[in-house]
Motif scaffolding. Structure first.
Motif, mmCIF file in Angstrom:
data_model
loop_
_atom_site.group_PDB
_atom_site.id
_atom_site.type_symbol
_atom_site.label_atom_id
_atom_site.label_comp_id
_atom_site.label_asym_id
_atom_site.label_seq_id
_atom_site.Cartn_x
_atom_site.Cartn_y
_atom_site.Cartn_z
ATOM 1 N N LYS A 17 0.789 -1.144 0.080
ATOM 2 C CA LYS A 17 -0.056 0.118 0.090
ATOM 3 C C LYS A 17 0.924 1.381 -0.044
ATOM 4 C CE LYS A 17 -4.099 1.423 -0.565
ATOM 5 N NZ LYS A 17 -4.704 0.967 -1.860
ATOM 6 N N ALA A 18 2.000 1.180 0.721
ATOM 7 C CA ALA A 18 2.816 2.623 0.893
ATOM 8 C C ALA A 18 3.751 2.700 -0.348
ATOM 9 C CB ALA A 18 3.748 2.090 2.117
ATOM 10 N N LEU A 19 4.128 1.597 -1.012
ATOM 11 C CA LEU A 19 5.011 1.919 -2.232
ATOM 12 C C LEU A 19 4.479 0.922 -3.411
ATOM 13 C CD1 LEU A 19 8.270 1.236 -0.299
ATOM 14 C CD2 LEU A 19 7.430 3.324 -1.051
ATOM 15 N N PRO A 20 3.281 1.409 -3.897
ATOM 16 C CA PRO A 20 2.774 0.472 -4.843
ATOM 17 C C PRO A 20 3.510 0.297 -6.302
ATOM 18 C CG PRO A 20 1.356 2.419 -4.657
ATOM 19 C CD PRO A 20 2.632 2.328 -3.816
ATOM 20 N N GLU A 21 4.275 1.446 -6.505
ATOM 21 C CA GLU A 21 5.032 1.502 -7.957
ATOM 22 C C GLU A 21 6.260 0.633 -7.577
ATOM 23 O OE1 GLU A 21 6.168 4.694 -5.245
ATOM 24 O OE2 GLU A 21 4.301 4.161 -6.130
ATOM 25 N N THR A 22 6.649 0.502 -6.546
ATOM 26 C CA THR A 22 8.192 -0.401 -6.442
ATOM 27 C C THR A 22 7.951 -1.715 -5.516
ATOM 28 O OG1 THR A 22 8.710 0.890 -4.500
ATOM 29 C CG2 THR A 22 9.556 1.803 -6.414
ATOM 30 N N ALA A 23 6.576 -1.929 -5.382
ATOM 31 C CA ALA A 23 6.530 -3.159 -4.654
ATOM 32 C C ALA A 23 7.059 -4.705 -5.266
ATOM 33 C CB ALA A 23 4.735 -3.561 -4.689
ATOM 34 N N HIS A 24 7.179 -4.620 -6.361
ATOM 35 C CA HIS A 24 7.686 -5.989 -6.942
ATOM 36 C C HIS A 24 9.179 -5.839 -6.737
ATOM 37 C CE1 HIS A 24 7.684 -3.198 -10.260
ATOM 38 N NE2 HIS A 24 8.903 -3.741 -10.782
ATOM 39 N N ASN A 25 9.702 -4.848 -6.640
ATOM 40 C CA ASN A 25 11.241 -4.841 -6.489
ATOM 41 C C ASN A 25 11.551 -5.002 -5.133
ATOM 42 O OD1 ASN A 25 11.771 -4.395 -9.200
ATOM 43 N ND2 ASN A 25 12.067 -2.192 -9.102
ATOM 44 N N LEU A 26 10.980 -4.297 -4.301
ATOM 45 C CA LEU A 26 11.143 -4.397 -2.782
ATOM 46 C C LEU A 26 10.621 -5.435 -2.066
ATOM 47 C CD1 LEU A 26 10.555 -0.661 -1.865
ATOM 48 C CD2 LEU A 26 12.816 -1.856 -2.369
#
Length: 141
Positions: free
Chosen positions: A49-58
């Motif tokens: 929810k906090a970082l939807p654009e980088t979720a797959h990397n992190l």
């Protein structure tokens, strides 16, 4: 269970104590697995929810690490109390149910970004694992 023909009645109490120590020693692995799952599931849903654009990397490496740790814990446990096994299954099923609720709320109700409500909702799937960890810690005493 293996039979031991060399076990004398006088040695039974020491053998029982040895088995009890082994079971208590083995309880650290389920405790580690449940705490790991609580922490990683909370981090996963809050991070989504906090970082939807980088979720797959992190977040994908975190999920892989959690699966490896829990897998090692599952392999390491040699003795499982029937009640503990039932409670572990109940914790997993409850967490999956709460994860479905969390996914629905994150997808359709909550706005993107890190908000206190997003954190609280992200903690939902970790609650059953935290309760199970507390139970395992108490039963190991």
């Amino acid at each position: 269970m293996t039979e031991r023909s060399d076990l004398a009645p006088q040695g039974a109490p020491s053998e029982i104590d040895r088995a009890n120590r082994r079971v208590r020693h083995d309880s650290r692995w389920p405790l580690a697995a449940s705490v790991t799952m609580a922490v990683f599931s909370a981090a996963f849903y809050i991070g989504l929810k906090a970082l939807p654009e980088t979720a797959h990397n992190l977040l994908l490496p975190d999920v892989v690490l959690a699966v490896i740790i829990v897998g090692v814990a599952a392999i390491r446990r040699s003795v499982v109390n029937r009640g503990a096994g039932h409670r572990a299954e109940l914790a997993v099923l409850t967490s999956v149910g709460l994860a479905l609720v969390t996914i629905y709320l994150n997808r359709f109700v909550m706005p993107d970004g890190l908000t206190p409500l997003a954190v609280l909702i992200g903690l939902l799937p970790s609650i059953p694992f935290a309760v199970y960890a507390w139970w395992v810690a108490r039963s190991a005493e």
